[in-house]
Design a protein around this motif. Structure first.
Motif, PDB file in Angstrom:
ATOM      1  N   ALA A 133      -6.170   7.335  -5.854  1.00 27.88           N
ATOM      2  CA  ALA A 133      -6.804   8.424  -6.585  1.00 27.88           C
ATOM      3  C   ALA A 133      -6.607   8.153  -8.070  1.00 27.88           C
ATOM      4  CB  ALA A 133      -6.170   9.758  -6.211  1.00 27.88           C
ATOM      5  N   VAL A 134      -7.602   8.522  -8.864  1.00 26.49           N
ATOM      6  CA  VAL A 134      -7.511   8.393 -10.314  1.00 26.49           C
ATOM      7  C   VAL A 134      -7.618   9.792 -10.892  1.00 26.49           C
ATOM      8  CG1 VAL A 134      -8.498   7.381 -12.404  1.00 26.49           C
ATOM      9  CG2 VAL A 134      -8.621   6.124 -10.222  1.00 26.49           C
ATOM     10  N   VAL A 135      -6.584  10.189 -11.622  1.00 22.28           N
ATOM     11  CA  VAL A 135      -6.527  11.519 -12.223  1.00 22.28           C
ATOM     12  C   VAL A 135      -6.502  11.350 -13.740  1.00 22.28           C
ATOM     13  CG1 VAL A 135      -5.180  13.645 -12.432  1.00 22.28           C
ATOM     14  CG2 VAL A 135      -5.263  12.435 -10.236  1.00 22.28           C
ATOM     15  N   GLY A 136      -7.396  12.049 -14.424  1.00 25.57           N
ATOM     16  CA  GLY A 136      -7.417  12.028 -15.880  1.00 25.57           C
ATOM     17  C   GLY A 136      -6.815  13.311 -16.439  1.00 25.57           C
ATOM     18  N   PHE A 137      -6.198  13.202 -17.607  1.00 23.16           N
ATOM     19  CA  PHE A 137      -5.669  14.388 -18.287  1.00 23.16           C
ATOM     20  C   PHE A 137      -5.598  14.110 -19.779  1.00 23.16           C
ATOM     21  CE2 PHE A 137      -1.891  11.858 -17.993  1.00 23.16           C
ATOM     22  CZ  PHE A 137      -1.084  12.236 -19.056  1.00 23.16           C
ATOM     23  N   ASN A 138      -5.506  15.154 -20.559  1.00 26.10           N
ATOM     24  CA  ASN A 138      -5.365  15.040 -22.011  1.00 26.10           C
ATOM     25  C   ASN A 138      -3.985  15.537 -22.407  1.00 26.10           C
ATOM     26  OD1 ASN A 138      -8.084  14.160 -22.669  1.00 26.10           O
ATOM     27  ND2 ASN A 138      -8.699  16.181 -21.974  1.00 26.10           N
ATOM     28  N   GLY A 139      -3.408  14.892 -23.406  1.00 23.61           N
ATOM     29  CA  GLY A 139      -2.127  15.354 -23.914  1.00 23.61           C
ATOM     30  C   GLY A 139      -1.023  14.345 -23.709  1.00 23.61           C
ATOM     31  N   SER A 157       3.828  16.554 -20.993  1.00 25.04           N
ATOM     32  CA  SER A 157       3.142  17.800 -20.630  1.00 25.04           C
ATOM     33  C   SER A 157       2.522  17.747 -19.231  1.00 25.04           C
ATOM     34  CB  SER A 157       2.048  18.111 -21.654  1.00 25.04           C
ATOM     35  OG  SER A 157       0.953  17.219 -21.501  1.00 25.04           O
ATOM     36  N   VAL A 158       2.661  16.625 -18.515  1.00 24.96           N
ATOM     37  CA  VAL A 158       2.052  16.515 -17.183  1.00 24.96           C
ATOM     38  C   VAL A 158       2.754  17.480 -16.234  1.00 24.96           C
ATOM     39  CG1 VAL A 158       1.648  15.005 -15.202  1.00 24.96           C
ATOM     40  CG2 VAL A 158       1.331  14.131 -17.508  1.00 24.96           C
ATOM     41  N   GLU A 159       1.934  18.335 -15.611  1.00 21.22           N
ATOM     42  CA  GLU A 159       2.452  19.317 -14.658  1.00 21.22           C
ATOM     43  C   GLU A 159       1.311  19.707 -13.724  1.00 21.22           C
ATOM     44  OE1 GLU A 159       1.709  23.293 -17.369  1.00 21.22           O
ATOM     45  OE2 GLU A 159       3.737  22.482 -17.244  1.00 21.22           O
ATOM     46  N   HIS A 160       1.588  20.590 -12.798  1.00 21.83           N
ATOM     47  CA  HIS A 160       0.574  21.058 -11.841  1.00 21.83           C
ATOM     48  C   HIS A 160      -0.686  21.492 -12.568  1.00 21.83           C
ATOM     49  CE1 HIS A 160       3.031  21.445  -8.085  1.00 21.83           C
ATOM     50  NE2 HIS A 160       3.990  21.303  -8.984  1.00 21.83           N
ATOM     51  N   GLY A 161      -1.825  21.011 -12.078  1.00 19.89           N
ATOM     52  CA  GLY A 161      -3.110  21.493 -12.544  1.00 19.89           C
ATOM     53  C   GLY A 161      -3.613  20.981 -13.878  1.00 19.89           C
ATOM     54  N   VAL A 162      -2.933  20.008 -14.509  1.00 18.26           N
ATOM     55  CA  VAL A 162      -3.373  19.545 -15.829  1.00 18.26           C
ATOM     56  C   VAL A 162      -4.524  18.545 -15.756  1.00 18.26           C
ATOM     57  CG1 VAL A 162      -1.093  19.855 -16.878  1.00 18.26           C
ATOM     58  CG2 VAL A 162      -1.766  17.600 -16.049  1.00 18.26           C
ATOM     59  N   GLY A 163      -4.774  17.987 -14.589  1.00 21.95           N
ATOM     60  CA  GLY A 163      -5.704  16.881 -14.511  1.00 21.95           C
ATOM     61  C   GLY A 163      -7.000  17.174 -13.793  1.00 21.95           C
ATOM     62  N   THR A 164      -7.840  16.151 -13.802  1.00 18.31           N
ATOM     63  CA  THR A 164      -9.126  16.159 -13.122  1.00 18.31           C
ATOM     64  C   THR A 164      -9.193  14.914 -12.248  1.00 18.31           C
ATOM     65  OG1 THR A 164     -10.159  17.255 -15.007  1.00 18.31           O
ATOM     66  CG2 THR A 164     -11.628  16.104 -13.482  1.00 18.31           C
ATOM     67  N   LEU A 165      -9.555  15.087 -10.984  1.00 17.85           N
ATOM     68  CA  LEU A 165      -9.728  13.935 -10.107  1.00 17.85           C
ATOM     69  C   LEU A 165     -11.007  13.220 -10.527  1.00 17.85           C
ATOM     70  CD1 LEU A 165      -8.606  12.397  -7.605  1.00 17.85           C
ATOM     71  CD2 LEU A 165     -10.213  13.754  -6.240  1.00 17.85           C
ATOM     72  N   LEU A 166     -10.854  12.002 -11.039  1.00 20.43           N
ATOM     73  CA  LEU A 166     -11.995  11.225 -11.518  1.00 20.43           C
ATOM     74  C   LEU A 166     -12.571  10.332 -10.430  1.00 20.43           C
ATOM     75  CD1 LEU A 166     -10.478  10.096 -14.942  1.00 20.43           C
ATOM     76  CD2 LEU A 166     -11.998  12.051 -14.502  1.00 20.43           C
ATOM     77  N   ASP A 167     -11.704   9.851  -9.539  1.00 17.48           N
ATOM     78  CA  ASP A 167     -12.156   8.931  -8.499  1.00 17.48           C
ATOM     79  C   ASP A 167     -11.162   8.967  -7.344  1.00 17.48           C
ATOM     80  OD1 ASP A 167     -13.700   7.006  -7.204  1.00 17.48           O
ATOM     81  OD2 ASP A 167     -13.062   5.346  -8.497  1.00 17.48           O
ATOM     82  N   MET A 188      -8.575  12.256 -26.250  1.00 15.91           N
ATOM     83  CA  MET A 188      -8.112  11.008 -25.636  1.00 15.91           C
ATOM     84  C   MET A 188      -7.687  11.303 -24.193  1.00 15.91           C
ATOM     85  SD  MET A 188      -6.995   7.877 -25.778  1.00 15.91           S
ATOM     86  CE  MET A 188      -5.915   6.870 -24.828  1.00 15.91           C
ATOM     87  N   THR A 189      -8.402  10.765 -23.252  1.00 11.03           N
ATOM     88  CA  THR A 189      -8.055  10.976 -21.851  1.00 11.03           C
ATOM     89  C   THR A 189      -7.152   9.850 -21.365  1.00 11.03           C
ATOM     90  OG1 THR A 189     -10.113  12.152 -21.413  1.00 11.03           O
ATOM     91  CG2 THR A 189      -8.976  11.223 -19.515  1.00 11.03           C
ATOM     92  N   LEU A 206       0.974  14.518  -5.048  1.00  8.19           N
ATOM     93  CA  LEU A 206       0.841  14.425  -6.501  1.00  8.19           C
ATOM     94  C   LEU A 206      -0.628  14.522  -6.911  1.00  8.19           C
ATOM     95  CD1 LEU A 206       2.275  14.103  -9.198  1.00  8.19           C
ATOM     96  CD2 LEU A 206       2.149  11.616  -8.886  1.00  8.19           C
ATOM     97  N   ALA A 207      -1.509  13.829  -6.194  1.00  4.89           N
ATOM     98  CA  ALA A 207      -2.945  13.914  -6.500  1.00  4.89           C
ATOM     99  C   ALA A 207      -3.421  15.363  -6.373  1.00  4.89           C
ATOM    100  CB  ALA A 207      -3.746  12.999  -5.577  1.00  4.89           C
ATOM    101  N   ASP A 208      -3.037  16.032  -5.307  1.00  5.75           N
ATOM    102  CA  ASP A 208      -3.421  17.435  -5.102  1.00  5.75           C
ATOM    103  C   ASP A 208      -2.860  18.338  -6.200  1.00  5.75           C
ATOM    104  OD1 ASP A 208      -4.979  17.137  -2.826  1.00  5.75           O
ATOM    105  OD2 ASP A 208      -3.342  17.611  -1.450  1.00  5.75           O
ATOM    106  N   ALA A 209      -1.602  18.107  -6.565  1.00  3.59           N
ATOM    107  CA  ALA A 209      -0.948  18.959  -7.557  1.00  3.59           C
ATOM    108  C   ALA A 209      -1.550  18.783  -8.955  1.00  3.59           C
ATOM    109  CB  ALA A 209       0.551  18.672  -7.599  1.00  3.59           C
ATOM    110  N   LEU A 210      -1.847  17.542  -9.323  1.00  6.02           N
ATOM    111  CA  LEU A 210      -2.336  17.281 -10.675  1.00  6.02           C
ATOM    112  C   LEU A 210      -3.781  17.701 -10.867  1.00  6.02           C
ATOM    113  CD1 LEU A 210      -0.859  13.740 -11.393  1.00  6.02           C
ATOM    114  CD2 LEU A 210      -0.047  15.939 -12.284  1.00  6.02           C
ATOM    115  N   ALA A 211      -4.608  17.443  -9.866  1.00  4.67           N
ATOM    116  CA  ALA A 211      -6.055  17.625 -10.008  1.00  4.67           C
ATOM    117  C   ALA A 211      -6.472  19.048  -9.674  1.00  4.67           C
ATOM    118  CB  ALA A 211      -6.787  16.623  -9.122  1.00  4.67           C
ATOM    119  N   ASP A 212      -6.572  19.862 -10.705  1.00  2.00           N
ATOM    120  CA  ASP A 212      -7.013  21.237 -10.528  1.00  2.00           C
ATOM    121  C   ASP A 212      -8.489  21.304 -10.158  1.00  2.00           C
ATOM    122  OD1 ASP A 212      -6.054  23.817 -10.470  1.00  2.00           O
ATOM    123  OD2 ASP A 212      -6.714  24.261 -12.525  1.00  2.00           O
TER     124      ASP A 212
END
Length: 168
Positions: free
Chosen positions: A142-148, A152-162, A1-2, A115-121
């Motif tokens: 920016a749209v950032v997706g992550f699972n979990g 648990s949201v922290e640096h590097g957990v996400g993917t920049l989707l758009d 689930m993203t 935040l976008a930079d930090a989340l989107a590994d």
């Protein structure tokens, strides 16, 4: 689930003779905010919750952008988004209720970009390149997706989707 986090920077504001918190949108901001709302609507993202800074320019941006969306999410005006540090923003994300799948934050720079930079590994290469090249101008999102879970949201957990910016 993203899950998805939309990070929307407020539209262009006036440099009026008022406190920073009370600055209204400029003409360009009143034109760009609905365009950002339409772009978000076209993306198919329908946020379950909106957290909006209490600053006048962010409230005005959200009012204009949300009019373009098919569904108005529950909106909370959050004082902590004004002048928020990266740590403040991560803490807000960690407090998000688990029944929220898609969240939108309407806030300010440098926080939204940080935040976008930090989340989107990693991310969609074109979106990463556009965000890197263009920075995070007013009305950009920016749209950032992550699972979990949200906690648990922290640096590097996400993917920049758009990533989208007006006048890009």
């Amino acid at each position: 689930m993203t899950r998805r986090i939309v990070l929307l920077r407020h539209a262009k504001a006036e440099w009026a003779q008022v406190s920073d918190h009370e600055r209204p949108l400029a003409d360009r901001g009143r034109k760009d905010a609905p365009v950002a709302g339409r772009k978000l609507a076209d993306s198919g993202i329908v946020p379950d919750l909106a957290l909006c800074s209490t600053a006048v320019r962010t409230r005005e941006t959200w009012k204009l952008a949300v009019h373009e969306m098919p569904h108005r999410p529950r909106t909370v005006y959050e004082e902590r988004l004004y002048e928020a540090s990266l740590g403040d923003l991560l803490a807000l994300l960690n407090e998000t209720p688990e029944d929220v799948d898609d969240l939108i934050l309407i806030g300010h720079n440098p926080g939204m970009h940080a935040l976008a930079d930090a989340l989107a590994d990693d991310g969609e290469p074109d979106a990463l390149a556009r965000m890197s090249r263009g920075g995070f101008p007013t009305s950009a999102f920016a749209v950032v997706g992550f699972n979990g879970p949200w906690k648990s949201v922290e640096h590097g957990v996400g993917t920049l989707l758009d990533y989208w910016a007006p006048h890009d």
